[in-house]
Every structure is written in C-alpha cells, then in structure tokens.
Design a protein around this motif. Structure first.
Motif, PDB file in Angstrom:
ATOM      1  N   UNK A  70      37.352 -46.414   2.544  1.00 29.10           N
ATOM      2  CA  UNK A  70      37.581 -46.544   3.986  1.00 29.10           C
ATOM      3  C   UNK A  70      38.152 -45.279   4.621  1.00 29.10           C
ATOM      4  N   UNK A  71      37.463 -44.156   4.525  1.00 27.05           N
ATOM      5  CA  UNK A  71      37.929 -42.938   5.210  1.00 27.05           C
ATOM      6  C   UNK A  71      37.966 -43.167   6.718  1.00 27.05           C
ATOM      7  N   UNK A  72      38.867 -42.454   7.389  1.00 24.58           N
ATOM      8  CA  UNK A  72      39.144 -42.726   8.794  1.00 24.58           C
ATOM      9  C   UNK A  72      38.061 -42.185   9.729  1.00 24.58           C
ATOM     10  N   UNK A  73      37.599 -40.961   9.485  1.00 23.61           N
ATOM     11  CA  UNK A  73      36.561 -40.372  10.324  1.00 23.61           C
ATOM     12  C   UNK A  73      35.775 -39.368   9.506  1.00 23.61           C
ATOM     13  N   UNK A  74      34.788 -38.699  10.138  1.00 26.80           N
ATOM     14  CA  UNK A  74      33.808 -37.944   9.360  1.00 26.80           C
ATOM     15  C   UNK A  74      33.681 -36.468   9.723  1.00 26.80           C
ATOM     16  N   UNK A  75      34.154 -36.066  10.876  1.00 26.34           N
ATOM     17  CA  UNK A  75      34.142 -34.643  11.258  1.00 26.34           C
ATOM     18  C   UNK A  75      35.162 -34.439  12.359  1.00 26.34           C
ATOM     19  N   UNK A 125      44.078 -45.728  15.667  1.00 25.87           N
ATOM     20  CA  UNK A 125      43.743 -47.128  15.945  1.00 25.87           C
ATOM     21  C   UNK A 125      42.260 -47.299  16.250  1.00 25.87           C
ATOM     22  N   UNK A 126      41.702 -46.353  17.010  1.00 20.68           N
ATOM     23  CA  UNK A 126      40.281 -46.433  17.351  1.00 20.68           C
ATOM     24  C   UNK A 126      39.422 -46.320  16.094  1.00 20.68           C
ATOM     25  N   UNK A 127      39.728 -45.316  15.268  1.00 22.58           N
ATOM     26  CA  UNK A 127      38.934 -45.099  14.052  1.00 22.58           C
ATOM     27  C   UNK A 127      38.997 -46.308  13.129  1.00 22.58           C
ATOM     28  N   UNK A 128      40.180 -46.873  12.952  1.00 20.74           N
ATOM     29  CA  UNK A 128      40.310 -48.050  12.084  1.00 20.74           C
ATOM     30  C   UNK A 128      39.507 -49.226  12.627  1.00 20.74           C
ATOM     31  N   UNK A 129      39.576 -49.434  13.942  1.00 21.41           N
ATOM     32  CA  UNK A 129      38.843 -50.545  14.545  1.00 21.41           C
ATOM     33  C   UNK A 129      37.336 -50.351  14.424  1.00 21.41           C
ATOM     34  N   UNK A 130      36.882 -49.118  14.644  1.00 16.72           N
ATOM     35  CA  UNK A 130      35.442 -48.834  14.565  1.00 16.72           C
ATOM     36  C   UNK A 130      34.932 -48.968  13.139  1.00 16.72           C
ATOM     37  N   UNK A 131      35.661 -48.397  12.181  1.00 16.19           N
ATOM     38  CA  UNK A 131      35.216 -48.460  10.787  1.00 16.19           C
ATOM     39  C   UNK A 131      35.242 -49.902  10.267  1.00 16.19           C
ATOM     40  N   UNK A 132      36.178 -50.712  10.759  1.00 14.35           N
ATOM     41  CA  UNK A 132      36.212 -52.117  10.360  1.00 14.35           C
ATOM     42  C   UNK A 132      35.011 -52.876  10.915  1.00 14.35           C
ATOM     43  N   UNK A 133      34.634 -52.524  12.150  1.00 14.40           N
ATOM     44  CA  UNK A 133      33.511 -53.206  12.790  1.00 14.40           C
ATOM     45  C   UNK A 133      32.160 -52.713  12.292  1.00 14.40           C
ATOM     46  N   UNK A 134      32.084 -51.409  12.009  1.00 11.50           N
ATOM     47  CA  UNK A 134      30.803 -50.813  11.601  1.00 11.50           C
ATOM     48  C   UNK A 134      31.076 -49.633  10.675  1.00 11.50           C
ATOM     49  N   UNK A 135      31.248 -49.878   9.375  1.00 15.12           N
ATOM     50  CA  UNK A 135      31.599 -48.819   8.421  1.00 15.12           C
ATOM     51  C   UNK A 135      30.602 -47.677   8.368  1.00 15.12           C
ATOM     52  N   UNK A 136      29.344 -47.935   8.723  1.00 18.28           N
ATOM     53  CA  UNK A 136      28.318 -46.898   8.632  1.00 18.28           C
ATOM     54  C   UNK A 136      28.305 -45.965   9.832  1.00 18.28           C
ATOM     55  N   UNK A 163      29.253 -42.901  11.927  1.00 17.22           N
ATOM     56  CA  UNK A 163      29.780 -41.555  11.726  1.00 17.22           C
ATOM     57  C   UNK A 163      30.663 -41.218  12.925  1.00 17.22           C
ATOM     58  N   UNK A 164      31.942 -40.925  12.684  1.00 14.18           N
ATOM     59  CA  UNK A 164      32.878 -40.616  13.763  1.00 14.18           C
ATOM     60  C   UNK A 164      33.157 -39.119  13.787  1.00 14.18           C
ATOM     61  N   UNK A 165      32.824 -38.482  14.897  1.00 20.09           N
ATOM     62  CA  UNK A 165      33.075 -37.057  15.100  1.00 20.09           C
ATOM     63  C   UNK A 165      34.094 -36.901  16.216  1.00 20.09           C
ATOM     64  N   UNK A 166      35.180 -36.177  15.944  1.00 22.01           N
ATOM     65  CA  UNK A 166      36.278 -36.055  16.899  1.00 22.01           C
ATOM     66  C   UNK A 166      36.349 -34.632  17.449  1.00 22.01           C
TER      67      UNK A 166
END
Length: 458
Positions: free
Chosen positions: A250-255, A211-222, A224-227
C-alpha cells in the motif's frame, strides 16, 4: 524570529533595493552567495571538462542526490499543526532525479507513464482501451497543457479521457470532506491517474495530501497518483509525507516533483523528481541521449558508476538523467551550498519555515483589513492548511480590473502580487519569504487601492 528576519536579510539576496515585491512564490530569488557558488561550479567545469564529466561528475551527482534525500527525510518543525517530528522520510537517493523545473518533470511523468500504453501500476501490461486522467479544475495550467498534449498524440497508443474535480470552498475547511470528495471522484470516473498539487497555486492552500492519498488508494489501488509539489520543498516539511511514500504494501503515491528555485532558494533550472524503484523501468528523461539502451562514450562514467550502463540494473535510469547532452551542471551542483546557507546565515530550516508561515498569515490579515475584505483561508484552518502563501479577497469582482490594478502597481511602485480567480471570485495571492516584513504588504495593499480608484474613474 521577527527580530532576525525581515528587511535586515534583504541585502543577502540578489534583489534590487527598491524591489518591494510580495510575489516570491512565482519565480523565487537566490542569495548572492548561492549565485556566486554557482558561478564557481561553472568555472570548475570549464577548467577541465573531461575530468569533470568523466571522473568527478557522476560521484558529485550521487552526493547531491543524497543531500537532497537527507533534506527531505529529516523531520522539521515547520509550524504546521499535526506534523510528526519523530517521523522521518524514507526517500532513497536512487529515487531522486534532477530536472530543470516542474514543467519538465510533469512532461517526464506524462510521457513515461500517462501516455505509455505499456505501463500499468501493477506491473502487468495495460489492456484498457481507454485510460482516464483526473485532476482539479484549478490545476496549474502547465499541468493541464501537458496532459492535453499527450492525450492528443496518436502515437500514445491508448485513448485518454480527461476528467476534472472541483475544489469547493467547503473542502478548504473540512479536510475529511476534501479526501472523501477526491476518492469519490476517482471511483466515479474509474480514474487510472490522479494529478494534484501539494500546495495549490490558487487558492494558496496546503492539501491534506496524506489523507487524500490513503482514501484514493483504498478506493482504487490501481490509480497512479502524481503530486505536483512546485511550492513544497523548503516551504513545509516533507518527511511525514515521504515516510509512507514507497512502502512495499500500500504505497502512498507514485510520483512527486518540486521546484528548488522557489522556497529552497536555489538558482533557476533545478527541480527534484521523485519516482520509486517500482516504476523506474518505464522512466526516461524528455531528452533521450547516450545512456538510453545502456550506451555511453568510453570513460563517460567513472569505474564505480559503470554499473549504471547495465540496462537490467535498477539504477541504470540515473545515467539517463545525469547525461542529457552537454550542458551546464552547476544548477544541481549548487544545491548543497544552498542547503548549507539555509542552515547557516538564514537561521535554519525550522526558523525559516515558521517565520514565513507566520508572516503569510499576518500579511493576509493586514491586507484584508486595509481592503475591507477577508482572507480565503479562515483563521481556524490556517494552522493545518496554510504555508508561506496566502490568498486575500480582492476589493473588486472584475477579473480584468483586478489584473490591470496589480500590473499598474508593479509598473509604478515596483511591488506585485498576482491576481487569481477561485470559485468565480477575485483574489490576490501573497508570498512570504525571510527578507519580507509586514510593511511590504501594507505598501502593496495601499498602492493597490490607489491604482484601483484611478482605473475606476471615468
């Protein structure tokens, strides 16, 4: 499950008979069988190092990465509510890299992407004068330190601003609020990078990561999400998360990185780093060796792996991670043995995960009852938000006293759980592993009260 797990399994693990620790989550412990297999793999390398390094090693490396990818992709009933058992992960073995631990992985990601002025998530050259990194105020200290280090490097080539988002107690029971709060912080700070835990070290909480990743990518696609999934692999199923991780659109996260020495029962010095193909041209290990720029000693890789020396080939980066100088490779070689041991003598991944989750919840309630306090995660949220770790309110508001009490219990009674602070409140974090039983936590709780009383006496 209670009949199969608990103390009857303790002799299978390399742990002292008198060790009653309920802190598996910090350092892990391996079964003696897995450690014996590691030793055999070390001896195999010593027996003929040229054959191993030049002929057998690369194919074994590929085989083990495939086994890990398959483990991640397989849906498992871990007892968590909302887990889709028909949803398989989409991890490709070429996206799996082995490092010593998540500390190394965090540094790899920081150096390859965060502090790389040439990297931009859309593939274009980064032109921003300043890039902003966002993480939680309670992010693990190692991650904070790595980000601080790279932000201070003049050679980084770009200015880095660090922002924090606070994890409030209300967010722990309201998952939509959690996701919207993080997305709002990313938007407010125009964050270029978001770093977050999958399972927090404090509080012991499974984030609503999808849910967090989807919300973040929707708000700011650029962004980079590292988990940081230090506690994740082997504790909860990852298939659903990785079903959407590397979509073309729309990939979910980046690393993503996770330790194998914790809940996957491997020896120390082995962690998995996942980086999708779309980012791999910027990816390099922390230790730069022969394979950088596509160079390798003659015969270092088998004929079938020669393509890895081609700098333009998308999997060339695997050669860099395979050969970071001469070192013992038995840590990642034994991964397959550990996975097989989980499926065999330890009863299977689903049973392990469900027993540990049950025990973590029951242990937290038992300790809270003895102390006259409460669990941090309410019972209503346990089904969706708690894995094999739990957090209990300590019977003291003094952080120093909480820490001293836990240490004294360790020194005199050989049992331990780490003291933690969340929202300026004192807690103790409990871990549940298949060789633990409820009596282990009762012993800790009672000895804690005795030690606390002694320390409070004038």
């Amino acid at each position: 499950l209670q009949k199969y797990y608990g103390r009857r399994l303790k002799p299978l693990f390399a742990i002292n008979k008198g060790n009653n620790s309920v802190n598996f989550g910090s350092f892990g412990v391996s079964p003696t069988y897995v450690l014996a297999r590691k030793q055999l793999w070390s001896m195999h390398q010593e027996a003929d190092s040229d054959v191993w390094v030049r002929l057998e090693g690369p194919s074994a490396y590929t085989t083990t990465r495939t086994a890990v990818a398959n483990f991640i992709n397989k849906p498992v009933d871990d007892g968590m509510a909302g887990v889709g058992l028909s949803i398989a992960g989409q991890v490709d073995p070429s996206e799996v890299f082995f490092v010593d631990n998540v500390g190394e992985a965090a540094n790899v990601v920081a150096r390859s992407f965060l502090a790389n002025s040439q990297f931009a998530i859309d593939g274009a050259t980064n032109t921003k004068q300043k890039r902003t990194i966002l993480y939680f105020a309670n992010q693990y200290p190692m991650v904070k330190a790595a980000v601080a280090y790279y932000s201070e490097l003049v050679a980084a080539g770009c200015n880095i601003a660090i922002k924090e988002v606070t994890m409030s107690p209300e967010m722990l029971t309201d998952r939509p609020l959690f996701a919207s709060t993080v997305a709002a912080a990313v938007t407010e700070h125009e964050a270029d990078f978001l770093i977050m835990d999958h399972i927090c070290w404090c509080p012991a909480y499974v984030l609503p990561i999808v849910d967090i990743c989807k919300a973040v990518k929707a708000a700011r696609p650029s962004c980079f999400i590292s988990i940081d999934g230090a506690h994740a692999i082997g504790q909860i199923s990852l298939a659903q998360l990785f079903a959407e991780a590397d979509k073309e659109v729309s990939p979910l996260f980046d690393a993503y990185f996770t330790n194998c020495h914790k809940w996957l029962i491997c020896p120390r010095h082995i962690a998995v780093l996942w980086v999708p193909k779309r980012h791999q041209r910027h990816l390099h290990p922390n230790l730069i060796s022969n394979q950088y720029r596509g160079f390798a000693p003659d015969g270092c890789l088998s004929a079938t792996e020669d393509r890895l020396l081609d700098r333009t080939h998308p999997t060339k980066v695997q050669a860099e991670f395979y050969w970071c100088g001469t070192k013992d490779m038995s840590n990642w070689m034994v991964l397959g043995d550990a996975l097989a041991y989980r499926r065999g003598p330890l009863g299977g991944d689903s049973n392990i995960m469900r027993y540990n989750r049950w025990l973590a919840a029951e242990a937290a309630r038992a300790v809270a009852n003895i102390w006259g306090t409460h669990t941090l995660i309410p019972d209503a949220a346990v089904a969706t938000s708690q894995g094999c770790l739990s957090t209990v309110r300590a019977p003291t508001d003094d952080a120093s006293l909480n820490a001293k009490t836990c240490r004294q219990v360790l020194e005199f009674h050989n049992t331990f759980a780490p003291p933690v602070t969340f929202n300026n409140t004192q807690y103790v974090r409990l871990s549940a592993q298949e060789y633990n039983c409820i009596d282990d936590y009762i012993v800790f709780a009672k000895e804690y009260l005795k030690a606390l009383k002694l320390l409070q006496e004038p």
